[in-house]
Design a protein around this motif. Structure first.
Motif, PDB file in Angstrom:
ATOM      1  N   ALA A  38       0.840  -1.192   0.000  1.00  0.00           N
ATOM      2  CA  ALA A  38       0.000   0.000   0.000  1.00  0.00           C
ATOM      3  C   ALA A  38       0.881   1.249   0.000  1.00  0.00           C
TER       4      ALA A  38
ATOM      5  N   ASP B  27      -1.404   4.609  -7.394  1.00  0.00           N
ATOM      6  CA  ASP B  27      -2.019   4.803  -6.075  1.00  0.00           C
ATOM      7  C   ASP B  27      -2.509   3.444  -5.596  1.00  0.00           C
TER       8      ASP B  27
ATOM      9  N   SER C 141      -4.048   1.319  -2.896  1.00  0.00           N
ATOM     10  CA  SER C 141      -4.837   1.494  -1.674  1.00  0.00           C
ATOM     11  C   SER C 141      -6.038   0.565  -1.698  1.00  0.00           C
TER      12      SER C 141
END
Length: 468
Positions: free
Chosen positions: A183, A200, A202
């Motif tokens: 992450a 990104d 996540s």
């Protein structure tokens, strides 16, 4: 005697001996990376030598073929080199973009362009002359990053701490990497083509394999951040260039932030343009005809010898010429010692530039006293200098086959000088507002007197200050 010894013997004729000795020692003994993209200011600080002497010696060494000079457009955020140029003439874009930082910069010479020096292969071949042979860490050190970043000696170890995966990819080849994404923010980046893809990572962790393809070519296009989940990724990397690329998956962590925050002073293009040695050596070969490069802040000083026409009539042409010629010599000596440069002389007037206002003020004070001393020595008390100083933005251009400046700042500086009475220095608000200028005036016990005046061609009245 070898060619290098012959060249350094010639350099001793035009440069400081201590600096020449240091450069000759470096060419003989220093590791390869120390002779590539040399930072003149950092070198002067490390060796305990005067900056201007080091810059002058390197410029003369370039003229002799000992070193090569490069004008690097660099990213102000990551200090990466966005464009390496052998001359200012090839800076032909209004804006440069950094894919790694997703940032764009207007092309200005103040702090976006650094000037570095690399040893010529005719004197000594170093690894950077064949960058395809450099390791990944050394490519970043010697090619990608500018001399503005203070890179640690253990750069390879530091890069390992921010790198999830990397590959050396030959031209036309493709590589497939299998990664387990953590992450956070990741960056797929290649320093050769300056290609970047932000990830990104996540949300909830996934067990399903995700797929991503990144192509490296000579065309840079803006890319949006891709959202992925923590977990497995099949990353396909394809090199469509004619040289190797060095893509890596970087983690945007504190180690990377710490690395990019290490900075040191650089020799900017603006400072070099205000260097007298540079102007003397490259007076007619700096900018292309019609080229205009912006400078956000440059200080202009105009001086004029009051009553020179009457002087010629009173003392005769021969004596007057000798006095005026000595006046030019003294002024240039002072301007150079304050890190300025004479742009041109017009009749008995001088136009000079300085990197900062305080340098121009320091020069003006010394110039005024030098003229008083010269008048006293030659028994001609009528030698009086009128000086005007203004700071602001301008364009670096080529006029009348030499490097010059254009813009309202130049016009105002010239007109401010015309307001000066005998032995007075007239400056604008932007000069007086400079903190270093204020400290300099205070240390000399000088208090500027404010006046509001109208200048020809300027719509509104301007604030000027007279330093008597």
């Amino acid at each position: 005697m070898s060619e290098a010894e012959t060249l350094f013997a010639a350099l001793r004729q035009s440069a400081n001996g201590d600096v020449v000795e240091m450069l000759e020692r470096m060419v003989r003994d220093a590791p390869d990376h120390a002779l590539n993209k040399m930072n003149a200011l950092d070198l002067a600080a490390r060796e305990g030598l005067a900056e201007e002497r080091v810059v002058a010696a390197l410029l003369n060494a370039v003229a002799l073929g000992i070193f090569e000079m490069t004008w690097n457009v660099m990213c102000l955020s990551c200090a990466g080199v966005l464009s390496a140029n052998k001359s200012l003439k090839t800076l032909d874009r209004r804006q440069y973009s950094c894919a790694f930082c997703a940032a764009g910069y207007e092309t200005t010479l103040d702090n976006l362009v650094e000037v570095t020096f690399t040893v010529s292969p005719r004197v000594r071949r170093i690894a950077a002359h064949s960058p395809d042979g450099l390791s990944v860490a050394e490519y970043y050190r010697q090619v990608f990053w500018s001399s503005a970043i203070d890179l640690p000696a253990d750069l390879e170890k530091v890069l390992d701490e921010v790198t999830l995966e990397s590959v050396d990819l030959p031209p036309g080849e493709r590589a497939i990497l299998s990664l387990n994404l953590p992450a956070g923010t990741l960056i797929v980046f290649d320093p050769v083509t300056h290609t970047a893809q932000f990830l990104d990572v996540s949300g909830g962790e996934t067990n399903e394999r995700q797929n991503l393809s990144v192509i490296f070519n000579k065309v840079q296009v803006p890319v949006e951040t891709i959202a992925l989940h923590p977990g497995p990724l099949r990353l396909t990397l394809e090199n469509r260039t004619d040289s190797r690329v060095l893509p890596a998956v970087w983690m945007a962590n504190q180690v990377l932030d710490n690395l990019l925050s290490r900075r040191k002073p650089i020799l900017t293009a603006k400072r070099l343009l205000t260097n007298q040695t540079f102007r003397d050596l490259y007076r007619t070969d700096t900018l292309a005809i019609g080229q205009r490069l912006k400078i956000l802040s440059l200080t202009f000083l105009f001086s004029d010898l009051k009553g020179s026409t009457e002087l010629y009539e009173r003392v005769g042409d021969l004596v007057a010429f000798d006095l005026v010629d000595e006046h030019f010599r003294l002024l240039q000596e002072i301007i150079v010692s304050e890190r300025g440069a004479v742009v041109k002389t017009i009749g008995d007037a001088v136009m000079a530039t300085f990197e900062t206002p305080d340098r121009a003020i320091a020069a003006a004070i010394r110039m005024r006293e030098a003229m008083s001393d010269l008048g006293a020595q030659r028994q001609h008390q009528s030698l009086r200098l009128k000086i005007g100083i203004h700071e602001g933005s301008c364009l670096a251009v080529t006029l009348n086959a030499q490097q010059d400046y254009f813009g309202q700042t130049v016009n105002i500086a010239s007109r401010v000088q015309s307001l000066a009475a005998s032995r007075s220095i007239v400056v604008t608000k932007s000069v007086v507002d400079n903190a270093q200028t204020q400290a300099l005036l205070a240390s000399n016990g000088l208090k500027p007197a404010l006046k509001r005046v109208a200048l020809s061609g300027i719509e509104d009245e301007v604030s000027v200050y007279e330093i008597s």
